[in-house]
Structures are given as C-alpha cells and as structure tokens.
Design a protein around this motif. Structure first.
Motif, PDB file in Angstrom:
ATOM      1  N   ARG A  10      -2.640   4.541  -5.737  1.00 53.33           N
ATOM      2  CA  ARG A  10      -2.491   3.509  -4.232  1.00 53.33           C
ATOM      3  C   ARG A  10      -1.414   4.357  -3.512  1.00 53.33           C
ATOM      4  O   ARG A  10      -0.602   5.427  -4.240  1.00 53.33           O
ATOM      5  N   LEU A  12       1.728   3.116  -0.968  1.00 55.00           N
ATOM      6  CA  LEU A  12       2.019   1.996  -0.659  1.00 55.00           C
ATOM      7  C   LEU A  12       3.011   2.556   0.615  1.00 55.00           C
ATOM      8  O   LEU A  12       4.151   3.167   0.222  1.00 55.00           O
ATOM      9  N   CYS A  15       7.848  -2.349   0.883  1.00 52.48           N
ATOM     10  CA  CYS A  15       8.369  -2.773  -0.048  1.00 52.48           C
ATOM     11  C   CYS A  15       9.425  -4.171   0.534  1.00 52.48           C
ATOM     12  O   CYS A  15       9.656  -3.597   1.752  1.00 52.48           O
ATOM     13  N   PHE A  79       9.532  -0.646  -3.971  1.00 53.08           N
ATOM     14  CA  PHE A  79       8.321  -0.502  -4.099  1.00 53.08           C
ATOM     15  C   PHE A  79       7.412  -1.096  -4.612  1.00 53.08           C
ATOM     16  O   PHE A  79       5.822  -1.631  -4.682  1.00 53.08           O
ATOM     17  N   TYR A  80       7.472  -1.211  -5.698  1.00 56.44           N
ATOM     18  CA  TYR A  80       6.613  -1.757  -7.200  1.00 56.44           C
ATOM     19  C   TYR A  80       7.011  -2.130  -8.599  1.00 56.44           C
ATOM     20  O   TYR A  80       7.987  -1.423  -8.684  1.00 56.44           O
ATOM     21  N   VAL A  82       5.696  -3.117 -12.154  1.00 56.81           N
ATOM     22  CA  VAL A  82       4.650  -3.617 -12.972  1.00 56.81           C
ATOM     23  C   VAL A  82       5.155  -3.666 -14.061  1.00 56.81           C
ATOM     24  O   VAL A  82       6.290  -3.265 -15.089  1.00 56.81           O
TER      25      VAL A  82
END
Length: 84
Positions: A10, A12, A15, A79-80, A82
């Motif tokens: 990915r 990205l 954010c 950003f991410y 999980v």
C-alpha cells in the motif's frame, strides 16, 4: 505536509492528526496485537492512559480482551492502524 508510507503493498498519503481532542476507542473480544504507523520517526502516544514511546514510526502493543483507547501524548500524524 506531504508524506508517503509504503508497506504492505500500500502507498498511504493521508493521515489522521492526533491532537488533544483525538480519542480512538474500540473493543476486542480476544487478545490482539495493535500496530500503529506514524509519519514521525520518534513516536509518543497513549494507549489506555499509558505513554508508549518508540524510536521509529511504528508502535506495536499486545492488547488483552476489552475496551481500549488511543489518545494524544504528543501531536502525531497517524497513517495506519492494524489489529491482528
């Protein structure tokens, strides 16, 4: 500020700015590993009120079953997220 995080196949480019009013709350029904990826290379965030600091842009924390909260320790750009 334009930054890009490329991983996990990915790219990205947007954010979430973590500020004093930011409150991310979620509930899990089994133990999970939480991974947070930030723009900044040194990260400081609070998870369940505990300040977590790392010398990279990735924080990984083991979480038990229950409700958890991510809040600001320092202003960061996330950003991410999980949960695995």
């Amino acid at each position: 500020m334009m930054n890009t995080y490329i991983s996990l196949n990915r790219s990205l480019t947007r954010c979430l700015k973590i500020e004093s009013s930011t409150n991310i709350t979620f509930t899990i029904t089994e133990a999970k590993t939480l991974t947070l990826v930030f723009v900044e290379n040194t990260t400081n965030i609070k998870i369940d009120g505990e300040r977590i600091t790392n010398d990279s842009n990735i924080i990984t924390v083991e979480l038990a079953t229950g409700t958890h909260t991510i809040t600001k320790a320092d202003t960061m750009n996330l950003f991410y997220i999980v949960l695995e």
